[in-house]
Enzyme design. Sequence first.
Site, PDB file in Angstrom:
ATOM      1  N   CYS A  42      11.914  12.433 -50.391  1.00  0.00           N
ATOM      2  CA  CYS A  42      11.096  11.224 -50.516  1.00  0.00           C
ATOM      3  C   CYS A  42      10.142  11.086 -49.321  1.00  0.00           C
ATOM      4  O   CYS A  42      10.543  11.276 -48.175  1.00  0.00           O
ATOM      5  CB  CYS A  42      12.002  10.001 -50.623  1.00  0.00           C
ATOM      6  N   CYS A  46      12.276   4.739 -44.998  1.00  0.00           N
ATOM      7  CA  CYS A  46      13.360   3.754 -44.934  1.00  0.00           C
ATOM      8  C   CYS A  46      14.459   4.274 -43.989  1.00  0.00           C
ATOM      9  O   CYS A  46      15.038   5.347 -44.234  1.00  0.00           O
ATOM     10  CB  CYS A  46      13.924   3.501 -46.328  1.00  0.00           C
ATOM     11  N   CYS A  49      17.940   5.679 -45.126  1.00  0.00           N
ATOM     12  CA  CYS A  49      18.059   6.480 -46.352  1.00  0.00           C
ATOM     13  C   CYS A  49      18.190   7.984 -46.122  1.00  0.00           C
ATOM     14  O   CYS A  49      17.324   8.622 -45.505  1.00  0.00           O
ATOM     15  CB  CYS A  49      16.864   6.215 -47.252  1.00  0.00           C
ATOM     16  N   CYS A  86      22.531   3.273 -64.533  1.00  0.00           N
ATOM     17  CA  CYS A  86      21.366   3.104 -63.672  1.00  0.00           C
ATOM     18  C   CYS A  86      20.881   4.460 -63.156  1.00  0.00           C
ATOM     19  O   CYS A  86      21.658   5.231 -62.575  1.00  0.00           O
ATOM     20  CB  CYS A  86      21.733   2.189 -62.507  1.00  0.00           C
ATOM     21  N   CYS A 117      19.200   0.853 -66.769  1.00  0.00           N
ATOM     22  CA  CYS A 117      18.603   0.369 -65.529  1.00  0.00           C
ATOM     23  C   CYS A 117      17.944   1.561 -64.843  1.00  0.00           C
ATOM     24  O   CYS A 117      18.419   2.693 -64.970  1.00  0.00           O
ATOM     25  CB  CYS A 117      19.696  -0.227 -64.631  1.00  0.00           C
ATOM     26  N   CYS A 177      16.879  -6.639 -61.002  1.00  0.00           N
ATOM     27  CA  CYS A 177      18.040  -6.361 -60.158  1.00  0.00           C
ATOM     28  C   CYS A 177      17.486  -6.216 -58.754  1.00  0.00           C
ATOM     29  O   CYS A 177      16.742  -5.272 -58.470  1.00  0.00           O
ATOM     30  CB  CYS A 177      18.724  -5.072 -60.615  1.00  0.00           C
ATOM     31  N   ARG A 249      26.505  -8.043 -57.091  1.00  0.00           N
ATOM     32  CA  ARG A 249      27.161  -6.733 -57.118  1.00  0.00           C
ATOM     33  C   ARG A 249      27.603  -6.290 -55.730  1.00  0.00           C
ATOM     34  O   ARG A 249      26.814  -6.202 -54.795  1.00  0.00           O
ATOM     35  CB  ARG A 249      26.240  -5.674 -57.723  1.00  0.00           C
TER      36      ARG A 249
HETATM   37  N1  SAM Z   1      13.319   5.189 -54.074  1.00  0.00           N
HETATM   38  C1  SAM Z   1      13.486   3.950 -54.743  1.00  0.00           C
HETATM   39  C2  SAM Z   1      13.263   2.762 -53.852  1.00  0.00           C
HETATM   40  O1  SAM Z   1      13.488   2.827 -52.679  1.00  0.00           O
HETATM   41  O2  SAM Z   1      12.855   1.720 -54.377  1.00  0.00           O
HETATM   42  C3  SAM Z   1      14.810   3.818 -55.457  1.00  0.00           C
HETATM   43  C4  SAM Z   1      16.104   4.327 -54.839  1.00  0.00           C
HETATM   44  S1  SAM Z   1      16.606   3.564 -53.309  1.00  0.00           S
HETATM   45  C5  SAM Z   1      17.775   4.741 -52.738  1.00  0.00           C
HETATM   46  C6  SAM Z   1      17.511   2.136 -53.796  1.00  0.00           C
HETATM   47  C7  SAM Z   1      18.179   1.282 -52.742  1.00  0.00           C
HETATM   48  O3  SAM Z   1      19.367   1.899 -52.267  1.00  0.00           O
HETATM   49  C8  SAM Z   1      17.422   0.979 -51.469  1.00  0.00           C
HETATM   50  O4  SAM Z   1      16.471  -0.039 -51.641  1.00  0.00           O
HETATM   51  C9  SAM Z   1      18.540   0.514 -50.553  1.00  0.00           C
HETATM   52  O5  SAM Z   1      18.738  -0.882 -50.671  1.00  0.00           O
HETATM   53  C10 SAM Z   1      19.766   1.267 -51.075  1.00  0.00           C
HETATM   54  N2  SAM Z   1      20.237   2.270 -50.097  1.00  0.00           N
HETATM   55  C11 SAM Z   1      19.661   3.454 -49.826  1.00  0.00           C
HETATM   56  N3  SAM Z   1      20.327   4.118 -48.863  1.00  0.00           N
HETATM   57  C12 SAM Z   1      21.372   3.323 -48.502  1.00  0.00           C
HETATM   58  C13 SAM Z   1      22.416   3.446 -47.543  1.00  0.00           C
HETATM   59  N4  SAM Z   1      22.513   4.505 -46.741  1.00  0.00           N
HETATM   60  N5  SAM Z   1      23.327   2.457 -47.450  1.00  0.00           N
HETATM   61  C14 SAM Z   1      23.237   1.370 -48.260  1.00  0.00           C
HETATM   62  N6  SAM Z   1      22.261   1.190 -49.173  1.00  0.00           N
HETATM   63  C15 SAM Z   1      21.329   2.145 -49.293  1.00  0.00           C
HETATM   64  C1  DTB Z   2      21.378  -0.472 -54.763  1.00  0.00           C
HETATM   65  O1  DTB Z   2      21.128  -1.604 -54.341  1.00  0.00           O
HETATM   66  N1  DTB Z   2      22.290   0.348 -54.243  1.00  0.00           N
HETATM   67  C2  DTB Z   2      22.316   1.625 -54.944  1.00  0.00           C
HETATM   68  C3  DTB Z   2      21.316   1.381 -56.103  1.00  0.00           C
HETATM   69  N2  DTB Z   2      20.769   0.095 -55.798  1.00  0.00           N
HETATM   70  C4  DTB Z   2      20.317   2.356 -56.463  1.00  0.00           C
HETATM   71  C5  DTB Z   2      22.028   2.783 -54.080  1.00  0.00           C
HETATM   72  C6  DTB Z   2      22.956   2.926 -52.903  1.00  0.00           C
HETATM   73  C7  DTB Z   2      22.634   4.191 -52.215  1.00  0.00           C
HETATM   74  C8  DTB Z   2      23.572   4.506 -51.074  1.00  0.00           C
HETATM   75  C9  DTB Z   2      23.195   5.751 -50.364  1.00  0.00           C
HETATM   76  C10 DTB Z   2      23.249   7.006 -51.203  1.00  0.00           C
HETATM   77  O2  DTB Z   2      24.266   7.241 -51.902  1.00  0.00           O
HETATM   78  O3  DTB Z   2      22.296   7.803 -51.152  1.00  0.00           O
HETATM   79 FE1  SF4 Z   3      12.651   6.923 -50.576  1.00  0.00          FE
HETATM   80 FE2  SF4 Z   3      15.115   6.321 -49.841  1.00  0.00          FE
HETATM   81 FE3  SF4 Z   3      13.138   4.647 -49.251  1.00  0.00          FE
HETATM   82 FE4  SF4 Z   3      13.910   4.925 -51.827  1.00  0.00          FE
HETATM   83  S1  SF4 Z   3      15.134   4.103 -50.157  1.00  0.00           S
HETATM   84  S2  SF4 Z   3      11.819   4.905 -51.015  1.00  0.00           S
HETATM   85  S3  SF4 Z   3      14.506   7.110 -51.812  1.00  0.00           S
HETATM   86  S4  SF4 Z   3      13.376   6.761 -48.469  1.00  0.00           S
END
Ligand code: SAM
Ligand code: DTB
Ligand code: SF4
Length: 326
Positions: A42, A46, A49, A86, A117, A177, A249
Amino acid sequence: MLALLDLPFSDLIFRAQSVHRENFDPNSVQLSALLSIKTGGCPEDCGYCPQASRYHTGVENEDLLSLEQVVEAAQIAQLNGASRFCMGAAWRGPKEKDLAPVLDMVRAVKALGLETCATLGMLKPGQAEQLRSAGLDYYNHNLDTSPEFYGQVISTRTYQDRLDTLDKVRDAGISVCCGGIVGMGETRAERAGLIAQLANLHPQPESVPINNLVQVKGTPLAGTERLDPFEFVRMIAVARITMPHSAVRLSAGRQQIGEAFQALAFLAGANSIFYGDKLLTTANPEAIEDRALLEKLGIEPSEAAAQVRMMQPALLEEASRSHRDG
Ligand code: SAM
Ligand code: DTB
Ligand code: SF4
């Protein structure tokens, strides 16, 4: 919101449980299965992430899964008792060429009788309508944190970008959501700021995922002081009180807090979980462990799950194993 977060713990939980009982069956939890349909690579930054390509976390950039792979995972999730499926993609947002195969996935998952979703990042005009026409029920797009703390976590998209995508989702008639993450080094006042943003969306999101940061080595937020799990439970309780009709959730971080804190979170009004052995790239409790926990607590999976949840554990094991082994 801050005054609620500051309440003595027992008073807060009592209020949250009272609101919960006025609006929901207190012994029912909705199960959403999660599948990463496009992992890694990506371009966004963030700070939490593992899928951002700029951080070295060991997550590889993979291709979009095939329709067959997605349908197989959805069937297994359904047999396991999930009512919603989802699909998550590590994109800044879907390009036009990306959207067409995802629309096919939404149609196929919907045809199985599951709620659908997707979480694909920011949407351009028209994309939400296409997703809706394909049968998308929910779109997940998180505000993540308060506007004040946001700049310390993400620089490649603004808070307003997120609000704009949420408007597009709402306008297309898709259920929203939207939630966030705690444990990123924010203050309690900043956690209150996140809840204030969520609760002031009109209408409020149908589903509110509260994630506890899963720390992944290589991300900027790895090594952050861990949030006291009582504080995570407080967030759930305040979300429940201020968004009385939303599904709250208990999301990422369940494995780290253990069963007793999960039970407290249910008492505080959480009535949905991500269910299945994996979140997107990190671990989640095993489905079989979750079923045992729910049974111990006398909690029933809600909705579609009821018809299929009694599938024999041995069969489930076999289906999951053959899926894992390809
Ligand atoms: N890339 C898309 C976006 O960011 O909108 C969709 C997937 S993104 C991984 C969805 C959500 O997962 C993020 O907004 C964040 O709230 C959550 N998330 C990602 N990494 C995480 C982590 N290490 N711990 C907890 N929540 C996480
Ligand atoms: C959300 O709020 N939490 C989920 C889902 N929406 C997509 C993602 C959590 C991701 C946790 C880190 C990972 O497994 O990569
Ligand atoms: Fe990309 Fe992760 Fe940010 Fe979603 S949360 S936009 S996958 S860096």
